[in-house]
Design a protein around this motif. Sequence first.
Motif, PDB file in Angstrom:
ATOM      1  N   ILE A   1       0.831  -1.207   0.000  1.00 55.37           N
ATOM      2  CA  ILE A   1       0.000   0.000   0.000  1.00 55.37           C
ATOM      3  C   ILE A   1       0.867   1.259   0.000  1.00 55.37           C
ATOM      4  O   ILE A   1       0.557   2.252  -0.669  1.00 55.37           O
ATOM      5  N   LEU A   2       1.974   1.222   0.738  1.00 53.93           N
ATOM      6  CA  LEU A   2       2.858   2.393   0.840  1.00 53.93           C
ATOM      7  C   LEU A   2       3.898   2.451  -0.274  1.00 53.93           C
ATOM      8  O   LEU A   2       4.613   3.449  -0.396  1.00 53.93           O
TER       9      LEU A   2
ATOM     10  N   ALA B   1       8.032   6.633  -5.741  1.00 55.88           N
ATOM     11  CA  ALA B   1       8.090   8.009  -6.252  1.00 55.88           C
ATOM     12  C   ALA B   1       9.192   8.798  -5.556  1.00 55.88           C
ATOM     13  O   ALA B   1       9.928   9.558  -6.194  1.00 55.88           O
ATOM     14  N   ARG B   2       9.321   8.615  -4.251  1.00 56.41           N
ATOM     15  CA  ARG B   2      10.346   9.332  -3.488  1.00 56.41           C
ATOM     16  C   ARG B   2      11.746   8.927  -3.929  1.00 56.41           C
ATOM     17  O   ARG B   2      12.635   9.763  -4.079  1.00 56.41           O
ATOM     18  N   ASN B   3      11.950   7.629  -4.157  1.00 58.96           N
ATOM     19  CA  ASN B   3      13.262   7.157  -4.599  1.00 58.96           C
ATOM     20  C   ASN B   3      13.573   7.603  -6.021  1.00 58.96           C
ATOM     21  O   ASN B   3      14.728   7.905  -6.345  1.00 58.96           O
ATOM     22  N   ALA B   4      12.559   7.653  -6.873  1.00 55.48           N
ATOM     23  CA  ALA B   4      12.769   8.152  -8.233  1.00 55.48           C
ATOM     24  C   ALA B   4      13.127   9.634  -8.204  1.00 55.48           C
ATOM     25  O   ALA B   4      14.000  10.093  -8.946  1.00 55.48           O
ATOM     26  N   TYR B   5      12.481  10.384  -7.340  1.00 58.16           N
ATOM     27  CA  TYR B   5      12.744  11.817  -7.202  1.00 58.16           C
ATOM     28  C   TYR B   5      14.185  12.068  -6.747  1.00 58.16           C
ATOM     29  O   TYR B   5      14.838  13.014  -7.183  1.00 58.16           O
ATOM     30  N   ASN B   6      14.693  11.193  -5.880  1.00 58.71           N
ATOM     31  CA  ASN B   6      16.038  11.364  -5.317  1.00 58.71           C
ATOM     32  C   ASN B   6      17.084  10.485  -5.994  1.00 58.71           C
ATOM     33  O   ASN B   6      18.113  10.170  -5.395  1.00 58.71           O
TER      34      ASN B   6
ATOM     35  N   ASN C   1      11.756   4.864   8.230  1.00 56.63           N
ATOM     36  CA  ASN C   1      11.680   6.308   7.979  1.00 56.63           C
ATOM     37  C   ASN C   1      11.148   6.599   6.583  1.00 56.63           C
ATOM     38  O   ASN C   1      10.285   7.471   6.399  1.00 56.63           O
ATOM     39  N   ASP C   2      11.667   5.860   5.594  1.00 54.54           N
ATOM     40  CA  ASP C   2      11.246   6.088   4.213  1.00 54.54           C
ATOM     41  C   ASP C   2       9.767   5.768   4.020  1.00 54.54           C
ATOM     42  O   ASP C   2       9.050   6.495   3.320  1.00 54.54           O
TER      43      ASP C   2
END
Length: 265
Positions: free
Chosen positions: A13-14, A20-25, A40-41
């Motif tokens: 679900i998360l 998206a967060r890992n792709a952004y960074n 945390n992630d």
Amino acid sequence: MNIAFTTILLFVILAPGFIARNAYNSSKLSVKDYNRNLVNDLTWSIIPSLAFHTIFIAVLHNATSYCVDFEQLGNLILAVPAKSEDSFRQLGNFKYAIFSYNFILFVLSFFAGLGLREFVRKRHIDRKVRYFRFSNKWHYIFTGECLDFPDVPDQYEEITDKIINVLCKVNGRSVLYTGEYFNYYIDSKGDLEAVHLRNPIRRYLENDNDPEQQYYVISSRYLVIPNSDIININFRYLSMQEIDETEITASERQNLIELAPGENL
């Protein structure tokens, strides 16, 4: 039903927000924070994941004949024993639809992260708003983008050249290397590893007061200086423009520097 299945379900679900967060960074602009862990992630992924699921579920309900059974989903998350058999039967009946939903959502989340990063960069939002600033501070310093920070009076768009002075300790002597900025290198923790100069020259700092001791032109177009030798670095962001000779004033003519044939600045 055990806690392991519930954990996997929560992770799925998360996952959109996490992806998206890992792709952004995922670019050189970001440095991995070793103080962060998976928990945390995933915590930071809650709100993005809810946003992705809300949008995707709305599209699913309005564009297809499928719908999400939130009662069954709640039973799976809470591991309700009396409802487990029925819940798993539902999973088996719609396994391909559920797989397709999550696969498409994961792919879209990945490209959404990349797209958001491109949007932030193109609109210079990371320079204007500290919250969107990437963790690699050296990128902003070496490129000169730090000039667009709100508390800095200059502007990045005015930069045409970047000259770097690197003071080093070599064999017990202080050496000043000067050259055009070409590249920089950082380690996995975001610490500076080396500076890459183009058209480098050098001189010993002890000869500052000797006018006859000029810069020595290094017989190489590029020079890499490891951080272990660096004492400090000076950055000069230059703004140059071509003008017609008729536009030069008398006082400016007195300060002109004439280059020998074939010599470059």
